[in-house]
Motif scaffolding. Structure first.
Motif, PDB file in Angstrom:
ATOM      1  N   PRO A   9      34.108  41.490  25.252  1.00 58.10           N
ATOM      2  CA  PRO A   9      35.012  39.979  25.375  1.00 58.10           C
ATOM      3  C   PRO A   9      34.800  39.817  26.476  1.00 58.10           C
ATOM      4  CG  PRO A   9      36.616  41.103  24.079  1.00 58.10           C
ATOM      5  CD  PRO A   9      35.547  42.420  24.432  1.00 58.10           C
ATOM      6  N   PHE A  10      35.154  38.216  26.833  1.00 60.84           N
ATOM      7  CA  PHE A  10      34.459  37.743  28.370  1.00 60.84           C
ATOM      8  C   PHE A  10      36.479  38.000  28.867  1.00 60.84           C
ATOM      9  CE2 PHE A  10      35.584  34.641  31.709  1.00 60.84           C
ATOM     10  CZ  PHE A  10      34.727  34.742  33.142  1.00 60.84           C
ATOM     11  N   GLN A  11      36.353  38.618  30.693  1.00 63.13           N
ATOM     12  CA  GLN A  11      37.641  38.277  31.367  1.00 63.13           C
ATOM     13  C   GLN A  11      37.135  37.721  32.921  1.00 63.13           C
ATOM     14  OE1 GLN A  11      38.762  42.551  30.363  1.00 63.13           O
ATOM     15  NE2 GLN A  11      40.189  41.938  29.622  1.00 63.13           N
ATOM     16  N   PHE A  12      37.662  37.401  32.454  1.00 64.35           N
ATOM     17  CA  PHE A  12      37.737  36.715  34.254  1.00 64.35           C
ATOM     18  C   PHE A  12      38.199  38.088  36.367  1.00 64.35           C
ATOM     19  CE2 PHE A  12      38.345  34.473  38.650  1.00 64.35           C
ATOM     20  CZ  PHE A  12      37.360  33.985  38.520  1.00 64.35           C
ATOM     21  N   LYS A  13      37.402  38.843  36.048  1.00 65.84           N
ATOM     22  CA  LYS A  13      37.688  39.794  36.853  1.00 65.84           C
ATOM     23  C   LYS A  13      36.180  40.287  37.496  1.00 65.84           C
ATOM     24  CE  LYS A  13      40.142  42.984  33.560  1.00 65.84           C
ATOM     25  NZ  LYS A  13      40.232  43.691  33.391  1.00 65.84           N
ATOM     26  N   PRO A  14      36.102  39.451  38.298  1.00 61.24           N
ATOM     27  CA  PRO A  14      34.835  39.262  39.361  1.00 61.24           C
ATOM     28  C   PRO A  14      34.328  40.199  40.017  1.00 61.24           C
ATOM     29  CG  PRO A  14      36.626  36.876  40.255  1.00 61.24           C
ATOM     30  CD  PRO A  14      37.041  37.761  39.060  1.00 61.24           C
ATOM     31  N   TRP A  15      35.551  41.005  40.980  1.00 57.40           N
ATOM     32  CA  TRP A  15      35.188  42.171  41.508  1.00 57.40           C
ATOM     33  C   TRP A  15      34.583  42.830  40.701  1.00 57.40           C
ATOM     34  CZ3 TRP A  15      33.100  43.932  45.481  1.00 57.40           C
ATOM     35  CH2 TRP A  15      33.454  45.464  45.987  1.00 57.40           C
ATOM     36  N   GLN A  16      35.161  43.581  39.738  1.00 54.70           N
ATOM     37  CA  GLN A  16      34.487  45.147  38.310  1.00 54.70           C
ATOM     38  C   GLN A  16      33.335  44.462  37.805  1.00 54.70           C
ATOM     39  OE1 GLN A  16      37.787  43.291  38.664  1.00 54.70           O
ATOM     40  NE2 GLN A  16      39.633  44.417  38.093  1.00 54.70           N
ATOM     41  N   GLN A  17      32.891  42.741  37.458  1.00 53.03           N
ATOM     42  CA  GLN A  17      31.994  42.780  36.479  1.00 53.03           C
ATOM     43  C   GLN A  17      31.172  42.515  37.692  1.00 53.03           C
ATOM     44  OE1 GLN A  17      33.012  38.062  35.802  1.00 53.03           O
ATOM     45  NE2 GLN A  17      34.334  38.641  33.818  1.00 53.03           N
ATOM     46  N   SER A  18      31.041  42.751  39.259  1.00 56.61           N
ATOM     47  CA  SER A  18      29.975  42.731  40.143  1.00 56.61           C
ATOM     48  C   SER A  18      29.713  44.126  40.138  1.00 56.61           C
ATOM     49  CB  SER A  18      30.393  41.846  41.351  1.00 56.61           C
ATOM     50  OG  SER A  18      30.746  40.239  41.420  1.00 56.61           O
ATOM     51  N   ARG A  19      30.808  45.284  40.165  1.00 52.69           N
ATOM     52  CA  ARG A  19      30.012  46.507  40.449  1.00 52.69           C
ATOM     53  C   ARG A  19      29.969  46.494  39.382  1.00 52.69           C
ATOM     54  NH1 ARG A  19      35.826  49.031  41.197  1.00 52.69           N
ATOM     55  NH2 ARG A  19      34.080  51.704  40.797  1.00 52.69           N
ATOM     56  N   GLU A  20      29.760  45.726  37.751  1.00 54.05           N
ATOM     57  CA  GLU A  20      29.271  46.680  36.481  1.00 54.05           C
ATOM     58  C   GLU A  20      28.148  46.271  36.108  1.00 54.05           C
ATOM     59  OE1 GLU A  20      28.924  48.129  32.613  1.00 54.05           O
ATOM     60  OE2 GLU A  20      30.037  49.135  34.569  1.00 54.05           O
ATOM     61  N   MET A  21      28.327  45.175  37.065  1.00 48.68           N
ATOM     62  CA  MET A  21      26.484  44.594  36.514  1.00 48.68           C
ATOM     63  C   MET A  21      26.075  44.536  38.135  1.00 48.68           C
ATOM     64  SD  MET A  21      25.445  40.595  38.835  1.00 48.68           S
ATOM     65  CE  MET A  21      26.064  41.353  40.810  1.00 48.68           C
ATOM     66  N   PHE A  22      25.940  45.470  38.970  1.00 47.20           N
ATOM     67  CA  PHE A  22      24.972  46.175  40.287  1.00 47.20           C
ATOM     68  C   PHE A  22      25.193  48.101  39.058  1.00 47.20           C
ATOM     69  CE2 PHE A  22      25.639  43.046  42.902  1.00 47.20           C
ATOM     70  CZ  PHE A  22      24.380  43.023  43.123  1.00 47.20           C
ATOM     71  N   ARG A  23      25.683  48.375  38.254  1.00 48.72           N
ATOM     72  CA  ARG A  23      25.645  49.492  38.242  1.00 48.72           C
ATOM     73  C   ARG A  23      24.571  49.564  36.236  1.00 48.72           C
ATOM     74  NH1 ARG A  23      26.712  52.205  33.601  1.00 48.72           N
ATOM     75  NH2 ARG A  23      27.704  50.172  32.897  1.00 48.72           N
ATOM     76  N   ILE A  24      24.827  48.518  35.751  1.00 43.52           N
ATOM     77  CA  ILE A  24      23.621  48.104  34.435  1.00 43.52           C
ATOM     78  C   ILE A  24      22.200  48.109  35.540  1.00 43.52           C
ATOM     79  CG2 ILE A  24      23.058  46.967  33.686  1.00 43.52           C
ATOM     80  CD1 ILE A  24      26.396  45.666  32.538  1.00 43.52           C
ATOM     81  N   GLY A  25      22.201  47.368  36.378  1.00 44.61           N
ATOM     82  CA  GLY A  25      21.583  46.940  37.601  1.00 44.61           C
ATOM     83  C   GLY A  25      20.616  47.902  38.025  1.00 44.61           C
ATOM     84  N   ARG A  26      21.028  48.972  38.467  1.00 41.56           N
ATOM     85  CA  ARG A  26      20.295  50.238  39.432  1.00 41.56           C
ATOM     86  C   ARG A  26      20.342  51.556  38.058  1.00 41.56           C
ATOM     87  NH1 ARG A  26      20.839  50.667  44.244  1.00 41.56           N
ATOM     88  NH2 ARG A  26      21.084  53.076  44.667  1.00 41.56           N
ATOM     89  N   GLN A  27      21.015  51.706  36.809  1.00 43.56           N
ATOM     90  CA  GLN A  27      21.094  53.505  35.952  1.00 43.56           C
ATOM     91  C   GLN A  27      19.352  53.312  34.820  1.00 43.56           C
ATOM     92  OE1 GLN A  27      23.982  52.543  33.052  1.00 43.56           O
ATOM     93  NE2 GLN A  27      21.976  50.778  31.519  1.00 43.56           N
ATOM     94  N   ASN A  28      18.386  52.027  35.449  1.00 41.74           N
ATOM     95  CA  ASN A  28      17.183  51.984  35.170  1.00 41.74           C
ATOM     96  C   ASN A  28      16.049  51.887  36.411  1.00 41.74           C
ATOM     97  OD1 ASN A  28      14.251  51.113  34.029  1.00 41.74           O
ATOM     98  ND2 ASN A  28      15.216  51.391  31.921  1.00 41.74           N
ATOM     99  N   ARG A  29      15.515  52.954  36.398  1.00 42.32           N
ATOM    100  CA  ARG A  29      14.734  52.527  38.037  1.00 42.32           C
ATOM    101  C   ARG A  29      13.406  51.727  37.818  1.00 42.32           C
ATOM    102  NH1 ARG A  29      14.052  54.915  42.824  1.00 42.32           N
ATOM    103  NH2 ARG A  29      12.067  55.232  43.523  1.00 42.32           N
ATOM    104  N   THR A  30      12.663  51.688  36.949  1.00 41.82           N
ATOM    105  CA  THR A  30      11.763  50.072  36.715  1.00 41.82           C
ATOM    106  C   THR A  30      12.837  49.431  36.783  1.00 41.82           C
ATOM    107  OG1 THR A  30      10.846  52.534  35.403  1.00 41.82           O
ATOM    108  CG2 THR A  30       9.865  49.685  35.092  1.00 41.82           C
ATOM    109  N   LEU A  31      13.349  49.425  36.075  1.00 41.13           N
ATOM    110  CA  LEU A  31      14.430  47.466  35.879  1.00 41.13           C
ATOM    111  C   LEU A  31      14.876  46.801  37.114  1.00 41.13           C
ATOM    112  CD1 LEU A  31      16.041  47.235  32.962  1.00 41.13           C
ATOM    113  CD2 LEU A  31      13.915  46.170  32.990  1.00 41.13           C
TER     114      LEU A  31
END
Length: 623
Positions: A204-226
């Motif tokens: 579910p969506f929650q307005f947590k910009p800082w935590q969402q930014s950290r999670e977004m970059f974690r997802i982006g970095r977990q696959n080296r090819t991506l």
């Protein structure tokens, strides 16, 4: 491919994003021209180069601030409904733009640029994340090609309209009408987009910009090819922003042209990207073809360098219209360079976007796109800062700056391809399958979309593995005779592709044992492994008896087995027919070959003899 536009699952989305892109560029180009050719005197500063770069930065800043929230929001709700909300927001923003234009408040218009950037920051993730829900996997490249083509054609039309409107007597009236009409039309198109509900695994969506930014970059970095693909896409937008932001001043200062020449430069670039995007779909053969990315980067560098040397050393003090500009010896050269930069840019960017969508997990796809947007924004802000540094501080000319961009592009491309050699491998495979051979495939949907699988195929030529790798959508780990694996040049490609060398147990017991251990490890990891059970290349075109090694693999790990056959390769350049594979004139070039796959078999209930019979049946009489 054209049928996609007539279907509700794609057509409304295509027109929604195209109308939005047209509206953005109608406003942005009109504002840039107003600022460049006189509006800057209404601002607290007078430097037109500074004004243009500040405006570009204001449009990009919201991508840094809001992309994480936008990606999380898009993953958590129906994407079609979110698009409609965003398009309503666009109507309100354009209404504000109209009021600021009539009041002559240029500082407020710069604020409207920020709001437009905010709207685009929320639209970007949902636009790309919805495509895999609306399209079949085989349509994904075509869909991305249409989106990129539509975007840049819309940029082209909006840019032309912005340039034309500024030169009209009733400029503000027509500009106001255009902004509002396009915004309303985009909302009406958005209402026709079919539902695209969130993944059941979505949070579910929650307005947590800082935590969402950290999670977004974690997802982006977990696959080296991506992650490296995100870097490559972001570099493209750095490069594109570096060109597009300077066009108004480049036309005025370096080419001696007026606003019609500015429009022509933007038209050339936009047409080029549209052509490159559609060409990419044709050359990709309906699959995500990463081999086109290096071709795109080479073209970007070569024609970027030529553009740096294309402008004249002196220009007339009186600004020229388009007709007079085209009569100059350098006129067409600049336009051709920009068109080809766009073409190669399309070849570069479309496969990368398709790669993000196809390899990202469904419940994280919008956040991967959001991470891409943030990185794009960072690179475009960096592009604006580089523009200020090189043009305002170091006082380089704009054509010199274009030369710096071309050299930087070559350096970045080499870095990415060194870190991720899959791009170079796919380029070699693509060149092989489009120069020596004309490849058609049949039944490759039999290969499981996920999970382990074993492919078995007849062995005809030294390049069988490369041809199969070029046709299969999933990465394949090939089991290959050690003597072929060690061939010069090809050995590097086989290592990049994580090929598994093997030989007879009598010849080298250690290599033999390590091969079976690696095969089992790859299958245990859910990968696709391909083995040529004959154990050697055919010397007469016929299929040799299958050896029992395939049974040993399945006994240890009984995964699904897909029988495959290569047809038409015997007698081609890399086969053993005649006096050898590498004797010029003895092998056919541009051979028609076919790759055929049969239904997957249960690995627990099959053996070498049955698999041999299946492959013989698939090949038929054609060698």
């Amino acid at each position: 491919m054209k049928a996609l536009l007539s279907q509700r699952r794609f057509g409304p989305l295509f027109f929604t994003q195209a109308l939005g892109a047209a509206n953005d560029n109608l406003f942005k180009n009109a504002l840039m021209l107003l600022l460049t050719f006189g509006g800057s005197q209404l601002l607290p500063w007078q430097d037109s180069s500074l004004t243009v770069n500040i405006a570009a930065g204001l449009f990009i800043l919201p991508f840094l601030l809001f992309s994480a929230t936008a990606g999380s929001l898009a993953d958590s709700m129906d994407k079609a409904r979110l698009i409609r909300y965003i398009k309503l927001w666009e109507i309100l923003i354009m209404a504000g733009a109209v009021l600021a234009l009539w009041a002559g408040q240029y500082l407020l218009l710069l604020g409207v640029l920020f709001l437009m950037g905010s709207q685009s920051a929320f639209f970007g993730p949902v636009k790309y994340a919805i495509l895999p829900q609306l399209l079949k996997p085989s349509e994904l490249v075509a869909g991305n090609a249409w989106v990129e083509m539509g975007t840049f054609v819309a940029i082209l039309l909006g840019t032309i309209a912005g340039g034309l409107v500024v030169g009209m007597e009733a400029a503000l009236r027509w500009l106001s009408v255009g902004l509002l009409v396009l915004a309303v039309a985009g909302y009406l198109a958005a209402r026709l987009i079919p539902a695209a509900p969130a993944s059941p695994k979505a949070q579910p969506f929650q307005f947590k910009p800082w935590q969402q930014s950290r999670e977004m970059f974690r997802i982006g970095r977990q696959n080296r090819t991506l992650f490296l693909s995100l870097m490559a896409i972001s570099w493209f937008w750095f490069l594109g922003a570096g060109y597009l932001t300077q066009f108004a001043n480049y036309a005025r200062l370096n080419l001696g042209g007026d606003n019609t020449v500015v429009t022509a430069l933007l038209v050339a670039f936009s047409v080029g990207v549209a052509i490159g995007s559609m060409l990419c779909e044709r050359l990709s053969g309906g699959q995500v073809e990463l081999g086109l990315v290096p071709i795109g980067s080479v073209g970007l560098t070569l024609f970027g360098l030529d553009l740096a040397f294309a402008s004249p050393t002196e220009v007339a003090p009186q600004l020229m219209g388009l007709g007079a500009y085209l009569a100059e010896p350098y006129g067409w050269r600049v336009l051709i360079d920009l068109t080809l930069i766009g073409v190669f840019g399309g070849l570069f960017i479309v496969p990368l976007y398709a790669l993000l969508q196809s390899r990202a997990d469904e419940d994280q796809r919008a956040r991967v796109i959001a991470a891409n947007n943030v990185m794009n924004a960072l690179f475009m802000v960096a592009s604006a800062l580089f523009g200020i540094l090189f043009l305002s501080v170091m006082e380089l000319s704009i054509d010199q700056y274009f030369g710096v961009l071309a050299i930087m592009n070559a350096a970045v491309a080499l870095y990415v391809y060194f870190q991720l050699p899959e791009f170079v491998l796919r380029l070699c495979i693509w060149l092989l399958s489009h120069s020596f051979y004309r490849v058609k495939s049949q039944g490759l949907a039999q290969i499981p979309k996920e999970g382990p699988a074993l492919l078995v195929c007849n062995h005809v030529s030294f390049v069988d593995a490369l041809l199969l790798a070029g046709s299969c959508r999933r990465p394949v780990r090939f089991v290959m005779d050690k003597s072929i694996y060690q061939l010069p040049v090809l050995n590097w490609l086989f290592k990049v592709a994580k090929t598994i060398p093997i030989c007879s147990q009598k010849q080298d017991p250690d290599t033999y044992q390590r091969a079976f251990e690696r095969i089992d490890a790859e299958l245990a990891a859910g990968e696709v492994v391909c083995i040529f059970p004959e154990g050697k290349l055919t010397r007469d075109g016929n299929i040799n008896s299958f050896r029992p090694g395939v049974e040993k693999i399945l006994e240890q790990r009984p995964v699904p087995v897909v029988p495959m056959a290569l047809k038409g390769l015997w007698g081609s350049f890399f086969s053993h027919q005649g006096k050898g594979a590498f004797k010029p004139g003895r092998g056919r070039f541009w051979s028609k070959i076919a790759i055929v796959a049969g239904p997957a078999l249960d690995g627990a209930h099959t053996d070498a003899a049955e698999l041999e019979a299946q492959v013989r049946g698939l090949r038929g009489e054609q060698m």
